[in-house]
Design an enzyme around this catalytic site. Structure first.
Site, PDB file in Angstrom:
ATOM      1  N   CYS A  14       0.817  -1.210   0.000  1.00  0.00           N
ATOM      2  CA  CYS A  14       0.000   0.000   0.000  1.00  0.00           C
ATOM      3  C   CYS A  14       0.853   1.263   0.000  1.00  0.00           C
ATOM      4  O   CYS A  14       0.430   2.298  -0.528  1.00  0.00           O
ATOM      5  CB  CYS A  14      -0.953   0.007   1.193  1.00  0.00           C
ATOM      6  SG  CYS A  14      -0.143  -0.233   2.779  1.00  0.00           S
ATOM      7  N   HIS A 119      -1.589   0.556   6.783  1.00  0.00           N
ATOM      8  CA  HIS A 119      -2.220   0.923   5.508  1.00  0.00           C
ATOM      9  C   HIS A 119      -1.997   2.399   5.208  1.00  0.00           C
ATOM     10  O   HIS A 119      -2.172   3.261   6.066  1.00  0.00           O
ATOM     11  CB  HIS A 119      -3.715   0.623   5.539  1.00  0.00           C
ATOM     12  CG  HIS A 119      -4.395   0.896   4.232  1.00  0.00           C
ATOM     13  ND1 HIS A 119      -4.083   0.214   3.078  1.00  0.00           N
ATOM     14  CD2 HIS A 119      -5.364   1.798   3.893  1.00  0.00           C
ATOM     15  CE1 HIS A 119      -4.827   0.659   2.081  1.00  0.00           C
ATOM     16  NE2 HIS A 119      -5.608   1.631   2.553  1.00  0.00           N
ATOM     17  N   ASN A 134      -7.599   5.675  -2.598  1.00  0.00           N
ATOM     18  CA  ASN A 134      -7.286   4.500  -1.796  1.00  0.00           C
ATOM     19  C   ASN A 134      -7.144   3.276  -2.706  1.00  0.00           C
ATOM     20  O   ASN A 134      -8.027   2.993  -3.523  1.00  0.00           O
ATOM     21  CB  ASN A 134      -8.399   4.263  -0.774  1.00  0.00           C
ATOM     22  CG  ASN A 134      -7.989   3.304   0.319  1.00  0.00           C
ATOM     23  OD1 ASN A 134      -7.191   2.405   0.101  1.00  0.00           O
ATOM     24  ND2 ASN A 134      -8.543   3.502   1.497  1.00  0.00           N
TER      25      ASN A 134
END
Length: 353
Positions: A14, A119, A134
């Protein structure tokens, strides 16, 4: 929306997706970020060695795993900060006292990087509009200017660390296209796992500007939309309460009007059998303010709503009973006796004999 670069989640990379979505291109790979992490580890080792390579602290440091990366693909904020410094960009903590003292409206910034546990994801302004990039979503999510501040506030409440991006971001196609036109999003993107589950089950959900996005633990969109759903429920309950109060107020006004009507009816009926002075007294009584009694206090303050309902119903019941009863000669005589002559009274007496 096709011009917006959006790198979707692969494994636990991520941090890589966050950087590339911010820069709007494939600028970093896992190898690049790993190289930065190893460089940071070496710099930390050299600083620890200055205290003595035979010290207990140094030996403990060597036994510990790297704090800048792990085997899953996680990279620390130091790695991200060093990667952005290559482009002349810097990170500023959003909730720091120094930044908050500037009192800058979030919509005047260029981008934000958000982190919760392991994250990372990007929120960036492209043209005149904000987008949630995202990597866990199936595509970019449009964020209105008014919702941006609420979105950031909710992230902070849920424990997210937010960093403001300062510096000149590299040029991209999306910036140029969205600089001359605005886009509208009729359907909000779903989570990648949610989209696959719905495709396999064939149970598509209708979505739009008011749809609710369900997310797993640690995903900000799910948290924000759950709060929005709770807010909608609270607003609905408050509206229901207002409607109940309005109905109760309307009922009280109707009861008060009916009681006024009763007083006026009494005044008219009394006028037929009372002297002129009595009519003046009745008129004074009926001229009181709505909902008032002879004592001057409002009727709604002395009687409860239930008591008012009972009295009103009892009044209508009495009226119905009086209308249903047949009028007898004796009742007619009593009701009009004061207006008859003596000859008529004598005739009625003879009939009764």
């Amino acid at each position: 929306m096709e011009s917006i670069f959006h790198e979707k989640q692969e494994g636990s990379l991520c941090a890589q997706h966050c950087l590339n979505n911010l820069l709007q291109g494939e600028y970093f790979t896992p190898v690049d970020l790993s190289s930065i992490a190893h460089q940071l580890d070496e710099e930390e080792r050299m600083r620890m060695a200055e205290g003595g390579m035979g010290s207990e602290e140094y030996r403990t440091f060597l036994q510990q795993p790297s704090g800048n990366m792990d085997d899953s693909g996680f990279f620390s904020i130091q790695v991200i900060s060093n990667a952005l410094s290559v482009w002349g960009l810097e990170l500023i903590l959003f909730n720091s006292r120094e930044y908050q003292s500037l009192m800058i409206n979030p919509i005047n910034e260029k981008a934000f990087i958000c982190n919760y546990k392991e994250h990372w994801f990007t929120i960036r302004k492209l043209g005149q509009q904000w987008f949630n990039l995202n990597s866990l979503l199936t595509g970019p999510e449009l964020i209105s200017d008014t919702y941006l501040a609420l979105f950031l506030a909710q992230l902070q409440q849920e424990g997210y660390s937010i960093f403001v991006i300062r510096g000149n971001l590299p040029e991209c196609d999306a910036e140029q296209i969205l600089g001359i036109m605005k886009v509208q999003q009729q359907q909000r993107p779903k989570l990648i796992g949610e989209d696959e589950a719905q495709s396999s089950s064939g149970m598509g959900r209708s979505s739009g500007q008011g749809s609710v996005l369900e997310a797993g633990p640690g995903v900000v969109e799910g948290v924000v939309d759950e709060d929005e759903e709770e807010l909608r429920k609270a607003l609905a309950l408050s509206r229901q309460g207002m409607e109940v109060e309005d109905e109760e107020a309307d009922l009280r006004r109707a009861i008060q009007l009916s009681m006024q009507g009763k007083a006026l009816l009494g005044a008219v009926m009394s006028n037929t059998s009372m002297p002129k002075g009595g009519l003046v007294a009745k008129t004074t009584l009926s001229g009181q303010a709505p909902g008032s009694t002879t004592g001057g206090a409002p009727l709604s303050e002395k009687l409860s709503a239930e008591e008012l309902r009972r009295r009103r119903q009892a009044y209508f019941d009495r009226q119905s009973q009086q209308l249903a009863q047949p009028t007898s000669p004796q009742q007619a005589t009593e009701s009009t006796g004061s207006g008859k002559s003596g000859t008529e009274e004598d005739a009625q007496a003879k009939c009764s004999q």
